[in-house]
Write a protein that holds these residues in place. Structure first.
Motif, PDB file in Angstrom:
ATOM      1  N   GLU A  16      -2.617   4.129  -2.163  1.00 51.50           N
ATOM      2  CA  GLU A  16      -1.504   4.363  -3.088  1.00 51.50           C
ATOM      3  C   GLU A  16      -0.504   5.355  -2.508  1.00 51.50           C
ATOM      4  OE1 GLU A  16      -3.422   5.722  -6.647  1.00 51.50           O
ATOM      5  OE2 GLU A  16      -4.222   3.741  -7.121  1.00 51.50           O
ATOM      6  N   ARG A  17      -0.979   6.242  -1.633  1.00 51.02           N
ATOM      7  CA  ARG A  17      -0.132   7.248  -0.996  1.00 51.02           C
ATOM      8  C   ARG A  17       0.408   6.791   0.353  1.00 51.02           C
ATOM      9  NH1 ARG A  17       0.697  12.553  -2.463  1.00 51.02           N
ATOM     10  NH2 ARG A  17      -0.591  13.174  -4.177  1.00 51.02           N
ATOM     11  N   GLY A  18       0.115   5.538   0.738  1.00 52.68           N
ATOM     12  CA  GLY A  18       0.645   4.999   1.989  1.00 52.68           C
ATOM     13  C   GLY A  18      -0.258   5.151   3.204  1.00 52.68           C
ATOM     14  N   TYR A  19      -1.505   5.546   2.978  1.00 54.39           N
ATOM     15  CA  TYR A  19      -2.469   5.684   4.072  1.00 54.39           C
ATOM     16  C   TYR A  19      -3.407   4.491   4.029  1.00 54.39           C
ATOM     17  CZ  TYR A  19      -0.848  10.512   4.036  1.00 54.39           C
ATOM     18  OH  TYR A  19      -0.072  11.638   4.076  1.00 54.39           O
ATOM     19  N   ASP A  20      -3.334   3.644   5.045  1.00 59.31           N
ATOM     20  CA  ASP A  20      -4.132   2.422   5.058  1.00 59.31           C
ATOM     21  C   ASP A  20      -5.270   2.548   6.064  1.00 59.31           C
ATOM     22  OD1 ASP A  20      -4.889  -0.203   4.475  1.00 59.31           O
ATOM     23  OD2 ASP A  20      -3.666  -0.982   6.118  1.00 59.31           O
TER      24      ASP A  20
END
Length: 77
Positions: free
Chosen positions: A38-42
């Protein structure tokens, strides 16, 4: 690249108390990964596990809920 995302997340968590508390409140690694995404860390649970193994006990305690599993208990029962 995704392994680096886990590393970057841990660096961000050190600076963001709200994120730190939210991640510590997660019940399992899958929930942790979902919040990170959700915070852009995949990254995957396996990549998370790999990065967790590199953390000091102090850093681990600041980021991860110690109830996830026996290996991660800061104070073993």
């Amino acid at each position: 690249m995704t392994q680096q995302n886990a590393t970057r997340l841990f660096e961000a968590v050190k600076k963001d108390q709200a994120l730190q508390q939210r991640l510590k409140a997660t019940a399992n690694p899958e929930a942790f990964v979902k919040i990170a995404q959700e915070r852009g860390y995949d990254f995957s649970v396996e990549e998370l596990e790999s990065e967790i193994s590199k953390l000091s006990e102090e850093d681990l305690a600041a980021i991860v809920n110690p109830g996830w599993g026996n290996r991660r208990h800061i104070n073993p029962r």
